[in-house]
Design a protein around this motif. Sequence first.
Motif, PDB file in Angstrom:
ATOM      1  N   SER A 172       0.898  -1.142   0.000  1.00 14.12           N
ATOM      2  CA  SER A 172       0.000   0.000   0.000  1.00 14.12           C
ATOM      3  C   SER A 172       0.921   1.171   0.000  1.00 14.12           C
ATOM      4  O   SER A 172       1.854   1.297   0.775  1.00 14.12           O
ATOM      5  N   PHE A 173       0.250   1.501  -1.033  1.00 12.26           N
ATOM      6  CA  PHE A 173       1.098   2.675  -0.999  1.00 12.26           C
ATOM      7  C   PHE A 173       0.320   3.832  -1.579  1.00 12.26           C
ATOM      8  O   PHE A 173      -0.625   3.640  -2.326  1.00 12.26           O
ATOM      9  N   ALA A 174       0.712   5.064  -1.186  1.00  8.62           N
ATOM     10  CA  ALA A 174       0.028   6.241  -1.696  1.00  8.62           C
ATOM     11  C   ALA A 174       0.912   6.921  -2.732  1.00  8.62           C
ATOM     12  O   ALA A 174       2.087   7.150  -2.504  1.00  8.62           O
ATOM     13  N   VAL A 175       0.353   7.226  -3.882  1.00  7.61           N
ATOM     14  CA  VAL A 175       1.086   7.925  -4.925  1.00  7.61           C
ATOM     15  C   VAL A 175       0.887   9.420  -4.748  1.00  7.61           C
ATOM     16  O   VAL A 175      -0.233   9.878  -4.526  1.00  7.61           O
ATOM     17  N   LEU A 176       1.955  10.174  -4.818  1.00  3.98           N
ATOM     18  CA  LEU A 176       1.860  11.607  -4.584  1.00  3.98           C
ATOM     19  C   LEU A 176       1.035  12.290  -5.663  1.00  3.98           C
ATOM     20  O   LEU A 176       1.136  11.972  -6.840  1.00  3.98           O
ATOM     21  N   SER A 177       0.228  13.240  -5.256  1.00  7.13           N
ATOM     22  CA  SER A 177      -0.452  14.089  -6.217  1.00  7.13           C
ATOM     23  C   SER A 177       0.496  15.200  -6.615  1.00  7.13           C
ATOM     24  O   SER A 177       1.622  15.272  -6.148  1.00  7.13           O
ATOM     25  N   GLY A 178       0.046  16.099  -7.453  1.00  2.23           N
ATOM     26  CA  GLY A 178       0.916  17.183  -7.889  1.00  2.23           C
ATOM     27  C   GLY A 178       1.037  18.303  -6.889  1.00  2.23           C
ATOM     28  O   GLY A 178       1.760  19.259  -7.117  1.00  2.23           O
ATOM     29  N   PHE A 179       0.313  18.231  -5.771  1.00  2.00           N
ATOM     30  CA  PHE A 179       0.313  19.335  -4.826  1.00  2.00           C
ATOM     31  C   PHE A 179       0.776  18.943  -3.427  1.00  2.00           C
ATOM     32  O   PHE A 179       1.245  19.780  -2.685  1.00  2.00           O
TER      33      PHE A 179
ATOM     34  N   PRO B 130      -7.953   8.655 -11.754  1.00  6.16           N
ATOM     35  CA  PRO B 130      -8.751   8.222 -10.604  1.00  6.16           C
ATOM     36  C   PRO B 130      -7.978   7.226  -9.751  1.00  6.16           C
ATOM     37  O   PRO B 130      -7.068   6.547 -10.242  1.00  6.16           O
ATOM     38  N   PRO B 131      -8.310   7.117  -8.469  1.00  5.00           N
ATOM     39  CA  PRO B 131      -7.653   6.117  -7.624  1.00  5.00           C
ATOM     40  C   PRO B 131      -8.088   4.712  -8.015  1.00  5.00           C
ATOM     41  O   PRO B 131      -9.228   4.503  -8.444  1.00  5.00           O
ATOM     42  N   VAL B 132      -7.191   3.770  -7.884  1.00  6.42           N
ATOM     43  CA  VAL B 132      -7.509   2.367  -8.154  1.00  6.42           C
ATOM     44  C   VAL B 132      -7.120   1.544  -6.933  1.00  6.42           C
ATOM     45  O   VAL B 132      -6.250   1.928  -6.158  1.00  6.42           O
ATOM     46  N   VAL B 133      -7.771   0.414  -6.755  1.00  4.52           N
ATOM     47  CA  VAL B 133      -7.496  -0.458  -5.616  1.00  4.52           C
ATOM     48  C   VAL B 133      -6.182  -1.188  -5.838  1.00  4.52           C
ATOM     49  O   VAL B 133      -5.957  -1.797  -6.885  1.00  4.52           O
ATOM     50  N   ARG B 134      -5.294  -1.112  -4.842  1.00 11.43           N
ATOM     51  CA  ARG B 134      -4.005  -1.792  -4.909  1.00 11.43           C
ATOM     52  C   ARG B 134      -3.973  -3.060  -4.061  1.00 11.43           C
ATOM     53  O   ARG B 134      -3.287  -4.015  -4.391  1.00 11.43           O
ATOM     54  N   MET B 135      -4.698  -3.059  -2.956  1.00 13.71           N
ATOM     55  CA  MET B 135      -4.607  -4.196  -2.046  1.00 13.71           C
ATOM     56  C   MET B 135      -5.808  -4.186  -1.117  1.00 13.71           C
ATOM     57  O   MET B 135      -6.395  -3.126  -0.858  1.00 13.71           O
ATOM     58  N   THR B 136      -6.190  -5.343  -0.636  1.00 16.04           N
ATOM     59  CA  THR B 136      -7.245  -5.438   0.368  1.00 16.04           C
ATOM     60  C   THR B 136      -6.771  -6.316   1.517  1.00 16.04           C
ATOM     61  O   THR B 136      -5.875  -7.147   1.366  1.00 16.04           O
ATOM     62  N   ARG B 137      -7.368  -6.095   2.662  1.00 16.73           N
ATOM     63  CA  ARG B 137      -7.116  -6.949   3.834  1.00 16.73           C
ATOM     64  C   ARG B 137      -8.454  -7.253   4.479  1.00 16.73           C
ATOM     65  O   ARG B 137      -9.113  -6.320   4.937  1.00 16.73           O
ATOM     66  N   PRO B 138      -8.925  -8.499   4.447  1.00 14.71           N
ATOM     67  CA  PRO B 138      -8.299  -9.717   3.921  1.00 14.71           C
ATOM     68  C   PRO B 138      -8.102  -9.651   2.401  1.00 14.71           C
ATOM     69  O   PRO B 138      -8.793  -8.904   1.712  1.00 14.71           O
TER      70      PRO B 138
ATOM     71  N   ARG C 252     -15.828 -16.144  10.941  1.00 11.38           N
ATOM     72  CA  ARG C 252     -17.124 -15.470  10.842  1.00 11.38           C
ATOM     73  C   ARG C 252     -17.220 -14.248  11.745  1.00 11.38           C
ATOM     74  O   ARG C 252     -18.054 -13.375  11.514  1.00 11.38           O
ATOM     75  N   TYR C 253     -16.393 -14.199  12.779  1.00 10.52           N
ATOM     76  CA  TYR C 253     -16.459 -13.055  13.696  1.00 10.52           C
ATOM     77  C   TYR C 253     -15.619 -11.869  13.206  1.00 10.52           C
ATOM     78  O   TYR C 253     -15.467 -10.869  13.909  1.00 10.52           O
ATOM     79  N   THR C 254     -15.060 -11.946  12.006  1.00 10.02           N
ATOM     80  CA  THR C 254     -14.272 -10.834  11.454  1.00 10.02           C
ATOM     81  C   THR C 254     -15.142  -9.584  11.325  1.00 10.02           C
ATOM     82  O   THR C 254     -16.277  -9.651  10.837  1.00 10.02           O
ATOM     83  N   THR C 255     -14.615  -8.457  11.762  1.00  7.27           N
ATOM     84  CA  THR C 255     -15.373  -7.199  11.674  1.00  7.27           C
ATOM     85  C   THR C 255     -14.598  -6.086  10.967  1.00  7.27           C
ATOM     86  O   THR C 255     -15.175  -5.030  10.690  1.00  7.27           O
ATOM     87  N   ASP C 256     -13.313  -6.288  10.678  1.00 14.06           N
ATOM     88  CA  ASP C 256     -12.498  -5.216  10.092  1.00 14.06           C
ATOM     89  C   ASP C 256     -12.023  -5.598   8.693  1.00 14.06           C
ATOM     90  O   ASP C 256     -11.411  -6.656   8.497  1.00 14.06           O
ATOM     91  N   LEU C 257     -12.300  -4.729   7.727  1.00 12.21           N
ATOM     92  CA  LEU C 257     -11.861  -4.900   6.346  1.00 12.21           C
ATOM     93  C   LEU C 257     -11.163  -3.613   5.908  1.00 12.21           C
ATOM     94  O   LEU C 257     -11.623  -2.517   6.225  1.00 12.21           O
ATOM     95  N   ASP C 258     -10.071  -3.734   5.160  1.00 18.04           N
ATOM     96  CA  ASP C 258      -9.335  -2.564   4.674  1.00 18.04           C
ATOM     97  C   ASP C 258      -9.151  -2.644   3.169  1.00 18.04           C
ATOM     98  O   ASP C 258      -8.882  -3.719   2.615  1.00 18.04           O
ATOM     99  N   VAL C 259      -9.276  -1.491   2.519  1.00 19.49           N
ATOM    100  CA  VAL C 259      -9.033  -1.373   1.081  1.00 19.49           C
ATOM    101  C   VAL C 259      -7.995  -0.274   0.886  1.00 19.49           C
ATOM    102  O   VAL C 259      -8.172   0.847   1.374  1.00 19.49           O
ATOM    103  N   TYR C 260      -6.908  -0.585   0.170  1.00 21.20           N
ATOM    104  CA  TYR C 260      -5.827   0.374  -0.058  1.00 21.20           C
ATOM    105  C   TYR C 260      -5.852   0.830  -1.516  1.00 21.20           C
ATOM    106  O   TYR C 260      -5.857   0.009  -2.437  1.00 21.20           O
ATOM    107  N   PHE C 261      -5.831   2.153  -1.698  1.00 21.82           N
ATOM    108  CA  PHE C 261      -5.884   2.730  -3.037  1.00 21.82           C
ATOM    109  C   PHE C 261      -4.505   3.213  -3.482  1.00 21.82           C
ATOM    110  O   PHE C 261      -3.553   3.260  -2.693  1.00 21.82           O
ATOM    111  N   SER C 262      -4.417   3.599  -4.737  1.00 19.38           N
ATOM    112  CA  SER C 262      -3.152   4.032  -5.320  1.00 19.38           C
ATOM    113  C   SER C 262      -2.769   5.449  -4.936  1.00 19.38           C
ATOM    114  O   SER C 262      -1.677   5.910  -5.267  1.00 19.38           O
TER     115      SER C 262
END
Length: 306
Positions: free
Chosen positions: A10-17, A202-210, A218-228
């Motif tokens: 995950s990583f964040a790509v720098l914008s122009g500003f 536009p941002p695109v999905v790079r990775m997810t957790r899980p 089944r008791y999982t409650t936390d999901l993460d999505v990482y964008f570009s």
Amino acid sequence: NPTGPGTAGSFAVLSGFRPSFDYRPDSEGELQRALALAPRLPKDARVGVWRNSTAAFMEQADNDSSAVAVLDTTRLELQAIFPPRGATDVPLVAGVSVLMLFSRPVLFDNSGLILIRNSSHVVSALNMSRNTTGNTSHVQVLPKFNAARIFIPWTSNGSLLQAGGNFTVEVPRGMIQDLDRNELDAVNASFTCLSQEVDSEPPVVRMTRPAVGEVVPRYTTDLDVYFSKEVEPGFFAARFVQFFIRLRHLSGASPDVLLAAGAPRGPAGMASISRARLSLSLARGALAAGGDYALFIPGGAIRSKL
């Protein structure tokens, strides 16, 4: 820029500003952080000088102190530079400086010129002569940190830096010395300024957790999505249900879980954003039905952050 419709994988790509660091450290804590972040130069790239013989005092039996010449083999070295060499996100703002970390305390000699160049010519020369006191405010020694600092001048017309420009700060041999007046070899620091161009991608999905296809309890409650890149809720993200993020059981064994990006926590949970990460905190039991689920992020629910 709104995201396109799709299934979140995950990583964040720098914008122009937006820079990735604060290149204007002011407080002691900010200086410590900047020097800690500065990558250490490889051993073969560390310029420096060997100290000459120095005087050390030895206590004699008759309590007389006498000077004895000894060879001190401690090397004065430039160990790190901040912004790091090759940095591409230096902002065009007042207070930007070049920090240099050394192996021990240093001082500036009041003679010679510190040059600031762009890719074609010298844009500024800091005259360190004692007769030219106007430039002395652009340099600073930080003995507590074994560091020195050179501020990029800010004129009535604004910064000498230019959007997207490549710049080099050149310090001649002897300008920086240790406390015994041993001279450091010439050093330089190079960096590139932010282009300040509008980011149209536009941002695109790079990775997810899980991860996609991963089996979780089944008791999982936390999901993460990482964008570009860094993101924020879309303009209509919390206003219309068609822009809600949707977690769906693929066989229909349980109702869809609907979350509005950036909205306060509700009975179904919460979808919060931190830089390039979208975090879903689900209500307990949201995945109790088991089986396969898919996460849908509608176009316009998330947009890039400028």
